[in-house]
Motif scaffolding. Structure first.
Motif, short mmCIF file in Angstrom:
data_model
loop_
_atom_site.label_atom_id
_atom_site.label_comp_id
_atom_site.label_asym_id
_atom_site.label_seq_id
_atom_site.Cartn_x
_atom_site.Cartn_y
_atom_site.Cartn_z
N ALA A 81 0.84 -1.21 0.00
CA ALA A 81 0.00 0.00 0.00
C ALA A 81 0.87 1.26 0.00
CB ALA A 81 -0.91 -0.01 1.22
N TRP A 82 2.00 1.17 0.72
CA TRP A 82 2.91 2.32 0.78
C TRP A 82 3.53 2.60 -0.60
CZ3 TRP A 82 8.49 2.14 0.52
CH2 TRP A 82 9.09 3.38 0.73
N ILE A 83 4.00 1.54 -1.27
CA ILE A 83 4.64 1.71 -2.59
C ILE A 83 3.65 2.17 -3.64
CG2 ILE A 83 5.76 0.44 -4.50
CD1 ILE A 83 7.48 -0.94 -2.51
N LYS A 84 2.39 1.77 -3.49
CA LYS A 84 1.36 2.13 -4.47
C LYS A 84 1.10 3.64 -4.54
CE LYS A 84 -1.54 -1.93 -5.23
NZ LYS A 84 -1.67 -1.70 -6.69
N GLN A 85 1.50 4.38 -3.52
CA GLN A 85 1.33 5.84 -3.58
C GLN A 85 2.22 6.36 -4.71
OE1 GLN A 85 2.40 5.73 0.77
NE2 GLN A 85 1.34 7.67 0.69
N PRO A 86 1.64 7.14 -5.65
CA PRO A 86 2.43 7.60 -6.81
C PRO A 86 3.74 8.27 -6.45
CG PRO A 86 0.12 8.15 -7.09
CD PRO A 86 0.25 7.59 -5.71
N ILE A 87 3.73 9.13 -5.44
CA ILE A 87 4.95 9.86 -5.10
C ILE A 87 6.04 8.90 -4.62
CG2 ILE A 87 4.11 10.42 -2.73
CD1 ILE A 87 6.15 12.86 -4.82
N VAL A 88 5.61 7.86 -3.89
CA VAL A 88 6.58 6.88 -3.39
C VAL A 88 7.14 6.05 -4.56
CG1 VAL A 88 6.87 4.83 -1.93
CG2 VAL A 88 5.53 6.76 -1.11
N SER A 89 6.26 5.60 -5.47
CA SER A 89 6.72 4.81 -6.63
C SER A 89 7.75 5.60 -7.42
CB SER A 89 5.57 4.46 -7.56
OG SER A 89 4.42 4.12 -6.84
N ILE A 106 13.42 -1.91 -10.33
CA ILE A 106 12.45 -0.98 -10.92
C ILE A 106 11.21 -1.74 -11.38
CG2 ILE A 106 12.03 0.61 -12.86
CD1 ILE A 106 14.95 1.56 -12.54
N PHE A 107 11.43 -2.93 -11.97
CA PHE A 107 10.28 -3.73 -12.40
C PHE A 107 9.41 -4.09 -11.19
CE2 PHE A 107 8.35 -7.94 -12.95
CZ PHE A 107 7.46 -7.64 -13.97
N SER A 108 10.05 -4.43 -10.07
CA SER A 108 9.30 -4.80 -8.87
C SER A 108 8.44 -3.64 -8.38
CB SER A 108 10.26 -5.23 -7.75
OG SER A 108 10.99 -6.35 -8.17
N VAL A 109 9.01 -2.42 -8.38
CA VAL A 109 8.26 -1.24 -7.95
C VAL A 109 7.07 -1.02 -8.89
CG1 VAL A 109 8.34 1.26 -7.66
CG2 VAL A 109 10.27 -0.11 -6.89
N LEU A 110 7.33 -1.11 -10.19
CA LEU A 110 6.25 -0.87 -11.17
C LEU A 110 5.16 -1.92 -11.07
CD1 LEU A 110 8.30 0.29 -14.30
CD2 LEU A 110 7.17 1.69 -12.56
N ARG A 111 5.60 -3.18 -10.84
CA ARG A 111 4.62 -4.26 -10.75
C ARG A 111 3.68 -4.02 -9.56
NH1 ARG A 111 5.70 -10.79 -10.42
NH2 ARG A 111 3.51 -11.32 -10.24
N ILE A 112 4.27 -3.56 -8.46
CA ILE A 112 3.44 -3.26 -7.28
C ILE A 112 2.58 -2.03 -7.55
CG2 ILE A 112 3.51 -2.51 -4.87
CD1 ILE A 112 6.25 -4.13 -4.74
N ALA A 113 3.20 -1.00 -8.17
CA ALA A 113 2.48 0.26 -8.40
C ALA A 113 1.29 0.07 -9.34
CB ALA A 113 3.44 1.28 -8.98
#
Lengths: 131, 127
Positions: free
Chosen positions: B58-66, B117-124
């Motif tokens: 949920a934290w990573i899904k925030q656009p600013i965090v991603s 980066i792929f992991s962040v995007l996949r979560i986002a």
């Protein structure tokens, strides 16, 4: 032919060890250690994207005694690299070459990194409700 | 190699510094960018210490965090690449080892960047 023993310019071993030398080599050592930290961060990110089951396995390792020691070391490496990196930026700008300022700033990077590491870990334990 | 040459004569003709200045300046620019990014990273991870999978997602899904995480990963992998390369260039004498170590560093940094980066995007962007 025997190796010529010509006089060479003085190198590391002839100088008295000082904070300026320690901070210099620590910058490289911590930078290299952080590359290992980057591998661990990648592992953690991949685990987070994979799913909660695998994530819990990785978190279990991170939370173990060995994991915490490694993370503590990486925290120190990050803070020391940050401090000595900022010092390097000042030196790139031509500052901090005077002996006193050079030595004082070198020592300061260690005071900063040790304090910051302890504060970060105290804050993390506080967040986790340890005290 | 015979010892008749002076150190300067030994390096003459090995070529210019090529893009050395640009690499040097880029390394410093990446270092400056890393200062706020590292502070963001450390503050965030302390703030989320001990959280479970769902909360981290949920934290990573925030656009600013991603966005900040992607920028941080991209920036520190570039910084790490030229930093590690500098260490190898300074301490590895054998040309073959130096060549392969340099290539290995580039591949490893690209792999770290790609996976994270792929992991962040996949979560986002994930459900």
């Amino acid at each position: 032919m025997a190796k010529a023993k010509r006089p060479l310019s003085p190198h590391l071993q002839v100088y008295r060890w000082g904070a300026h030398m320690a901070v210099s080599i620590m910058h490289r050592a911590t930078g290299s250690a952080l590359a290992f930290g980057a591998v661990l961060l990648t592992w953690w990110m991949v685990a987070l994207a994979t799913g909660h089951e695998y994530f819990n396995t990785v978190q279990g390792f991170a939370g173990s005694v060995v994991g915490r020691i490694i993370l503590f070391g990486i925290t120190f490496a990050l803070m020391q690299h940050l401090a000595s990196g900022v010092r390097h930026l000042f030196m790139d700008a031509g500052k901090l070459y005077e002996l006193k300022a050079n030595s004082a700033s070198a020592k300061f990077t260690f005071y900063f990194s040790i304090t910051a590491t302890l504060v970060i870990w105290a804050a993390a334990y506080k967040v986790m409700g340890a005290f | 190699m015979t010892g008749m040459k002076t150190p300067l004569a030994k390096v003459r003709g090995l070529g210019s510094g090529k893009t050395g200045t640009e690499t040097w300046v880029s390394h410093r620019v990446q270092a400056i960018a890393n200062i706020p990014l590292v502070i963001f990273f450390v503050v965030s991870f302390v703030g989320n210490a001990g959280k479970g999978h769902a909360e981290w997602v949920a934290w990573i899904k925030q656009p600013i965090v991603s966005v900040l995480l992607v920028l941080f990963i991209a920036n520190f992998t570039l910084h790490m690449r030229s930093g590690l390369q500098e260490v190898v260039e300074d301490y590895v004498r054998d040309h073959g080892t130096k060549f392969f170590a340099t290539i290995a560093i580039k591949f490893a940094c690209a792999l770290i960047a790609g996976l994270s980066i792929f992991s962040v995007l996949r979560i986002a962007f994930g459900g």
